[in-house]
Design a protein around this motif. Structure first.
Motif, PDB file in Angstrom:
ATOM      1  N   MET A  21       0.849  -1.166   0.000  1.00 37.79           N
ATOM      2  CA  MET A  21       0.000   0.000   0.000  1.00 37.79           C
ATOM      3  C   MET A  21       0.901   1.237   0.000  1.00 37.79           C
ATOM      4  SD  MET A  21      -2.622   1.536   2.925  1.00 37.79           S
ATOM      5  CE  MET A  21      -2.402   0.146   3.917  1.00 37.79           C
ATOM      6  N   LYS A  22       0.601   2.170  -0.873  1.00 29.37           N
ATOM      7  CA  LYS A  22       1.340   3.425  -0.960  1.00 29.37           C
ATOM      8  C   LYS A  22       0.583   4.500  -0.193  1.00 29.37           C
ATOM      9  CE  LYS A  22       3.161   6.736  -4.193  1.00 29.37           C
ATOM     10  NZ  LYS A  22       2.360   7.846  -4.641  1.00 29.37           N
ATOM     11  N   ILE A  23       1.316   5.229   0.637  1.00 33.81           N
ATOM     12  CA  ILE A  23       0.723   6.307   1.427  1.00 33.81           C
ATOM     13  C   ILE A  23       1.480   7.581   1.117  1.00 33.81           C
ATOM     14  CG2 ILE A  23       0.271   7.180   3.746  1.00 33.81           C
ATOM     15  CD1 ILE A  23       0.340   4.268   4.710  1.00 33.81           C
ATOM     16  N   ASP A  24       0.760   8.616   0.730  1.00 37.27           N
ATOM     17  CA  ASP A  24       1.367   9.929   0.562  1.00 37.27           C
ATOM     18  C   ASP A  24       1.335  10.618   1.914  1.00 37.27           C
ATOM     19  OD1 ASP A  24       1.904   9.736  -2.191  1.00 37.27           O
ATOM     20  OD2 ASP A  24      -0.139  10.348  -2.696  1.00 37.27           O
ATOM     21  N   VAL A  25       2.511  10.878   2.447  1.00 36.91           N
ATOM     22  CA  VAL A  25       2.639  11.428   3.796  1.00 36.91           C
ATOM     23  C   VAL A  25       2.794  12.945   3.735  1.00 36.91           C
ATOM     24  CG1 VAL A  25       4.109  11.442   5.850  1.00 36.91           C
ATOM     25  CG2 VAL A  25       3.636   9.296   4.683  1.00 36.91           C
ATOM     26  N   ASP A  26       2.080  13.632   4.610  1.00 33.20           N
ATOM     27  CA  ASP A  26       2.247  15.075   4.791  1.00 33.20           C
ATOM     28  C   ASP A  26       3.494  15.263   5.647  1.00 33.20           C
ATOM     29  OD1 ASP A  26       2.191  17.698   5.812  1.00 33.20           O
ATOM     30  OD2 ASP A  26       0.006  17.775   5.737  1.00 33.20           O
ATOM     31  N   VAL A  27       4.594  15.622   4.995  1.00 34.59           N
ATOM     32  CA  VAL A  27       5.886  15.704   5.668  1.00 34.59           C
ATOM     33  C   VAL A  27       5.876  16.748   6.781  1.00 34.59           C
ATOM     34  CG1 VAL A  27       8.349  16.184   5.343  1.00 34.59           C
ATOM     35  CG2 VAL A  27       7.108  14.859   3.641  1.00 34.59           C
ATOM     36  N   ASP A  28       5.208  17.862   6.556  1.00 27.71           N
ATOM     37  CA  ASP A  28       5.143  18.898   7.594  1.00 27.71           C
ATOM     38  C   ASP A  28       4.418  18.384   8.834  1.00 27.71           C
ATOM     39  OD1 ASP A  28       6.526  20.786   6.045  1.00 27.71           O
ATOM     40  OD2 ASP A  28       4.669  21.467   5.101  1.00 27.71           O
ATOM     41  N   GLN A  29       3.338  17.657   8.609  1.00 31.51           N
ATOM     42  CA  GLN A  29       2.579  17.091   9.730  1.00 31.51           C
ATOM     43  C   GLN A  29       3.417  16.030  10.447  1.00 31.51           C
ATOM     44  OE1 GLN A  29      -1.156  15.362   8.549  1.00 31.51           O
ATOM     45  NE2 GLN A  29      -1.726  14.854  10.642  1.00 31.51           N
ATOM     46  N   LEU A  30       4.139  15.224   9.690  1.00 35.04           N
ATOM     47  CA  LEU A  30       5.008  14.208  10.283  1.00 35.04           C
ATOM     48  C   LEU A  30       6.105  14.870  11.125  1.00 35.04           C
ATOM     49  CD1 LEU A  30       6.008  11.331  10.669  1.00 35.04           C
ATOM     50  CD2 LEU A  30       7.216  11.545   8.482  1.00 35.04           C
ATOM     51  N   ARG A  31       6.725  15.910  10.586  1.00 34.28           N
ATOM     52  CA  ARG A  31       7.775  16.618  11.328  1.00 34.28           C
ATOM     53  C   ARG A  31       7.208  17.164  12.643  1.00 34.28           C
ATOM     54  NH1 ARG A  31      12.407  18.330   9.198  1.00 34.28           N
ATOM     55  NH2 ARG A  31      11.530  18.419   7.093  1.00 34.28           N
ATOM     56  N   GLU A  32       6.015  17.766  12.584  1.00 39.93           N
ATOM     57  CA  GLU A  32       5.389  18.304  13.800  1.00 39.93           C
ATOM     58  C   GLU A  32       5.094  17.196  14.814  1.00 39.93           C
ATOM     59  OE1 GLU A  32       4.885  21.478  14.843  1.00 39.93           O
ATOM     60  OE2 GLU A  32       6.073  21.967  13.070  1.00 39.93           O
ATOM     61  N   GLY A  33       4.626  16.058  14.330  1.00 41.71           N
ATOM     62  CA  GLY A  33       4.347  14.940  15.227  1.00 41.71           C
ATOM     63  C   GLY A  33       5.607  14.432  15.912  1.00 41.71           C
ATOM     64  N   LEU A  34       6.684  14.328  15.146  1.00 40.81           N
ATOM     65  CA  LEU A  34       7.951  13.885  15.716  1.00 40.81           C
ATOM     66  C   LEU A  34       8.500  14.916  16.706  1.00 40.81           C
ATOM     67  CD1 LEU A  34       9.537  12.364  12.500  1.00 40.81           C
ATOM     68  CD2 LEU A  34       8.936  11.099  14.581  1.00 40.81           C
ATOM     69  N   LEU A  35       8.358  16.194  16.356  1.00 38.19           N
ATOM     70  CA  LEU A  35       8.803  17.247  17.272  1.00 38.19           C
ATOM     71  C   LEU A  35       8.004  17.223  18.572  1.00 38.19           C
ATOM     72  CD1 LEU A  35       9.427  20.191  14.796  1.00 38.19           C
ATOM     73  CD2 LEU A  35      11.144  19.036  16.208  1.00 38.19           C
ATOM     74  N   ASP A  36       6.705  16.975  18.484  1.00 39.41           N
ATOM     75  CA  ASP A  36       5.861  16.888  19.686  1.00 39.41           C
ATOM     76  C   ASP A  36       6.330  15.753  20.594  1.00 39.41           C
ATOM     77  OD1 ASP A  36       4.304  19.040  18.947  1.00 39.41           O
ATOM     78  OD2 ASP A  36       2.639  17.805  18.207  1.00 39.41           O
ATOM     79  N   ARG A  37       6.620  14.605  19.986  1.00 36.09           N
ATOM     80  CA  ARG A  37       7.081  13.449  20.767  1.00 36.09           C
ATOM     81  C   ARG A  37       8.411  13.746  21.437  1.00 36.09           C
ATOM     82  NH1 ARG A  37       5.343   8.043  19.483  1.00 36.09           N
ATOM     83  NH2 ARG A  37       7.503   7.395  19.636  1.00 36.09           N
ATOM     84  N   ALA A  38       9.347  14.296  20.681  1.00 38.42           N
ATOM     85  CA  ALA A  38      10.676  14.591  21.228  1.00 38.42           C
ATOM     86  C   ALA A  38      10.588  15.683  22.290  1.00 38.42           C
ATOM     87  CB  ALA A  38      11.637  15.001  20.112  1.00 38.42           C
ATOM     88  N   GLY A  39       9.753  16.682  22.051  1.00 35.78           N
ATOM     89  CA  GLY A  39       9.586  17.759  23.028  1.00 35.78           C
ATOM     90  C   GLY A  39       8.997  17.254  24.324  1.00 35.78           C
TER      91      GLY A  39
END
Length: 65
Positions: free
Chosen positions: A1-19
């Protein structure tokens, strides 16, 4: 399955987790914040997969249905 990822949203999610980790006293998480801000889309995807995130949560609208 191919998923087009919203990179900006992914970056924000990762930043939230790390923060959040940094906020509870994990100093190495601050280094992650700096890294995440500078990572390419491919590096973000690799990080998300290593951390066990479901990329469907960051799919471009209508792509995960």
């Amino acid at each position: 399955m191919k998923i087009d990822v919203d990179v900006d949203q992914l970056r924000e999610g990762l930043l939230d987790r790390a923060g959040s980790a940094a906020g509870v006293g994990l100093p190495a998480a601050m280094l992650d914040v700096v890294d995440i801000e500078d990572e390419s889309p491919q590096e973000l995807l690799a990080r998300a997969e290593r951390e066990g995130l479901d990329l469907r949560d960051f799919a471009v609208d209508g792509d995960a249905e």
